[in-house]
Scaffold this motif. Structure first.
Motif, short mmCIF file in Angstrom:
data_model
loop_
_atom_site.label_atom_id
_atom_site.label_comp_id
_atom_site.label_asym_id
_atom_site.label_seq_id
_atom_site.Cartn_x
_atom_site.Cartn_y
_atom_site.Cartn_z
N VAL A 1 0.89 -1.15 0.19
CA VAL A 1 -0.02 0.02 -0.05
C VAL A 1 1.01 1.36 -0.12
CG1 VAL A 1 -1.90 -0.96 1.17
CG2 VAL A 1 -0.26 -0.19 2.69
N ARG A 2 0.40 2.26 -0.69
CA ARG A 2 1.05 3.67 -0.56
C ARG A 2 0.04 4.58 0.01
NH1 ARG A 2 1.96 8.56 -3.47
NH2 ARG A 2 0.25 7.99 -4.72
N LEU A 3 0.47 4.98 1.09
CA LEU A 3 -0.50 6.16 1.98
C LEU A 3 -0.51 7.36 0.85
CD1 LEU A 3 0.53 5.46 5.45
CD2 LEU A 3 -1.18 4.22 4.03
N ALA A 4 -1.41 7.44 0.40
CA ALA A 4 -1.38 8.73 -0.58
C ALA A 4 -2.28 10.10 -0.18
CB ALA A 4 -2.16 8.28 -1.99
N GLY A 5 -2.83 9.90 0.95
CA GLY A 5 -3.58 11.21 1.52
C GLY A 5 -4.77 10.72 2.19
N LEU A 6 -5.76 11.89 2.14
CA LEU A 6 -6.97 11.80 2.81
C LEU A 6 -8.11 12.04 2.03
CD1 LEU A 6 -5.84 14.20 5.78
CD2 LEU A 6 -5.89 12.02 6.01
N MET A 7 -9.34 11.60 2.30
CA MET A 7 -10.49 12.04 1.73
C MET A 7 -11.75 12.38 2.81
SD MET A 7 -13.73 10.46 1.22
CE MET A 7 -14.39 8.87 0.57
N GLY A 8 -12.45 13.13 2.25
CA GLY A 8 -13.75 13.85 3.31
C GLY A 8 -14.80 14.13 2.57
N MET A 9 -15.74 14.10 3.08
CA MET A 9 -17.11 14.61 2.85
C MET A 9 -17.61 15.52 3.43
SD MET A 9 -19.51 11.50 1.18
CE MET A 9 -18.51 10.11 2.02
N ALA A 10 -17.86 16.80 2.89
CA ALA A 10 -18.48 18.01 3.92
C ALA A 10 -19.93 17.93 4.15
CB ALA A 10 -18.29 19.29 2.81
N THR A 11 -20.58 18.54 5.05
CA THR A 11 -21.90 18.50 5.40
C THR A 11 -22.76 18.83 4.35
OG1 THR A 11 -21.21 19.16 7.53
CG2 THR A 11 -23.52 19.51 7.00
N SER B 1 0.31 13.26 -0.26
CA SER B 1 0.04 14.60 -1.16
C SER B 1 -1.61 14.76 -1.62
CB SER B 1 0.83 14.87 -2.28
OG SER B 1 0.68 13.81 -3.41
N GLU B 2 -2.07 13.68 -1.71
CA GLU B 2 -3.73 13.72 -2.19
C GLU B 2 -4.71 14.27 -1.00
OE1 GLU B 2 -4.11 13.45 -5.36
OE2 GLU B 2 -2.84 11.97 -6.23
N LEU B 3 -5.66 15.01 -1.55
CA LEU B 3 -6.83 15.45 -0.90
C LEU B 3 -7.99 15.15 -1.69
CD1 LEU B 3 -6.31 18.93 0.86
CD2 LEU B 3 -6.40 16.83 1.92
N SER B 4 -8.71 14.17 -1.26
CA SER B 4 -9.92 13.85 -2.14
C SER B 4 -10.97 14.47 -1.68
CB SER B 4 -10.06 12.14 -2.30
OG SER B 4 -11.47 11.97 -2.66
N MET B 5 -11.31 15.56 -2.15
CA MET B 5 -12.72 16.42 -1.63
C MET B 5 -13.59 16.99 -2.48
SD MET B 5 -10.63 19.13 0.94
CE MET B 5 -9.85 20.40 0.36
N GLY B 6 -14.58 17.13 -2.58
CA GLY B 6 -15.57 17.87 -3.51
C GLY B 6 -16.22 16.91 -4.53
N ALA C 1 -16.34 23.38 -6.37
CA ALA C 1 -15.68 24.53 -6.45
C ALA C 1 -14.98 25.04 -5.45
CB ALA C 1 -16.47 25.40 -7.15
N VAL C 2 -15.61 25.21 -4.30
CA VAL C 2 -15.20 25.38 -3.00
C VAL C 2 -13.91 24.54 -2.66
CG1 VAL C 2 -15.72 25.54 -0.62
CG2 VAL C 2 -17.35 26.18 -2.34
N ALA C 3 -14.20 23.08 -2.92
CA ALA C 3 -13.27 22.17 -2.62
C ALA C 3 -11.81 22.47 -3.14
CB ALA C 3 -13.50 20.73 -2.94
N LEU C 4 -11.90 22.79 -4.53
CA LEU C 4 -10.71 23.23 -5.46
C LEU C 4 -10.01 24.52 -4.68
CD1 LEU C 4 -12.09 22.81 -8.91
CD2 LEU C 4 -10.13 21.24 -7.75
N THR D 1 -7.13 17.87 -4.42
CA THR D 1 -6.32 17.13 -5.69
C THR D 1 -7.22 16.30 -6.30
OG1 THR D 1 -5.28 15.38 -4.30
CG2 THR D 1 -4.13 17.66 -4.34
N LEU D 2 -8.08 15.79 -5.72
CA LEU D 2 -9.40 14.59 -6.44
C LEU D 2 -10.63 15.10 -6.18
CD1 LEU D 2 -7.28 11.51 -5.26
CD2 LEU D 2 -7.51 12.17 -7.56
N ILE D 3 -11.37 15.79 -7.06
CA ILE D 3 -12.70 15.93 -7.17
C ILE D 3 -13.66 14.55 -7.57
CG2 ILE D 3 -12.87 18.27 -6.80
CD1 ILE D 3 -13.13 18.45 -9.79
N ARG D 4 -14.44 14.12 -6.65
CA ARG D 4 -15.21 13.05 -7.33
C ARG D 4 -16.85 13.37 -7.59
NH1 ARG D 4 -14.13 12.82 -1.76
NH2 ARG D 4 -16.41 12.85 -1.53
N ILE D 5 -16.84 13.38 -8.83
CA ILE D 5 -18.10 14.01 -9.36
C ILE D 5 -19.02 13.08 -10.23
CG2 ILE D 5 -19.02 15.95 -10.85
CD1 ILE D 5 -16.98 17.48 -9.84
N GLY D 6 -20.29 12.95 -9.86
CA GLY D 6 -21.24 11.75 -10.21
C GLY D 6 -22.44 12.61 -11.14
N SER D 7 -23.22 13.11 -10.38
CA SER D 7 -24.39 13.64 -11.02
C SER D 7 -24.34 14.74 -12.23
CB SER D 7 -25.52 13.98 -10.11
OG SER D 7 -24.90 14.48 -8.88
#
Ligand SMILES: *Cc1c(COP(=O)(O)O)cnc(C)c1O
Length: 231
Positions: free
Chosen positions: A151-161, A195-200, A206-209, A214-220
């Motif tokens: 495994v490579r510990l690449a960073g953090l992920m989070g979901m805002a309220t 170095s990765e921050l998965s958020m947005g 747009a706020v996350a950027l 560094t990684l935005i997760r966009i579906g809809s």
């Protein structure tokens, strides 16, 4: 269906992400392979899925140069099904899961990028670590780096309220960014640059950027609304 308007969104989002040195993860959960191919043909290569069953069904039907990111809650006993091909797992929230990812990756002679999912929203959820639980995990891995060669510990992920209040979202994303910086200070390491921050997501990317994603997760916005969910 992926419409012309979705492709326009895709171009706009990709452009904005590039301006912030971030990448787009196109979240294709519940969407058919034709939709994924439509976005692939428009140039997208990184796709995110939430369910193991669905991902292992779709992956063999799609081009081999797609990078698959697993972003949903992951049960330890299902890791081996995705270990042969998954590029990054965004949702590591306990040591048992990290150990299993490492074990299955080593079996496949692979290295899987892992993000720790941190609970940053005010809503209750059973998933995600808090800051107090994150540091002992990192200490464990850092104390035995040879044990964790898969495994490579690449960073953090989070979901805002889930709120329309931008200051709340901005504060939560800012907290995650600061936590990532703290980890890099306290656990400096060559291999795991963290170095990765998965958020947005569609509603707050747009706020996350602006807050350093560094990684935005966009579906809809790319694939249209999912059943039962407003766009
Ligand atoms: C579904 C999902 C997304 C994408 O959500 P949209 O609002 O459709 O952009 C992002 N991250 C995670 C973890 C998800 O489950």
């Amino acid at each position: 269906m992926v419409t012309a308007a979705n492709i326009e969104q895709f171009k706009k989002i990709t452009r904005l992400a590039a301006e912030h040195d971030a990448r787009l993860v196109a979240v294709s959960k519940t969407k058919p392979t034709e939709d994924i191919l439509a976005l692939y043909q428009a140039g997208q290569r990184v796709f995110g899925e939430n369910y193991v069953q669905e991902l292992v069904a779709k992956q063999p039907q799609l081009p081999g140069d797609i990078q698959w990111h697993f972003i949903g809650h992951l049960q330890t006993n299902k890791v081996k099904q995705i270990a042969p091909f998954v590029t990054m797992i965004h949702s590591v929230d306990n040591l048992k899961l990290l150990k299993e990812i490492n074990k299955q990756a080593l079996k496949q002679r692979r290295v899987i990028d892992c993000l720790f999912e941190v609970h940053i929203a005010s809503e209750e959820t059973k998933f995600g670590l808090d800051q107090a639980a994150l540091m002992p995990l990192l200490e464990e891995v850092r104390s035995m780096p040879d044990h964790y060669a898969g495994v490579r510990l690449a960073g953090l992920m989070g979901m805002a309220t889930n709120t329309g209040e931008e200051q709340i979202i901005r504060r939560e994303f800012g907290y995650l960014r600061d936590l990532g910086e703290q980890v890099r200070r306290e656990f400096p390491d060559q291999r795991d640059d963290f170095s990765e921050l998965s958020m947005g997501m569609s509603g707050d990317y747009a706020v996350a950027l602006e807050e350093g994603s560094t990684l935005i997760r966009i579906g809809s916005l790319l694939f249209g609304a999912r059943p039962g969910k407003p766009a």
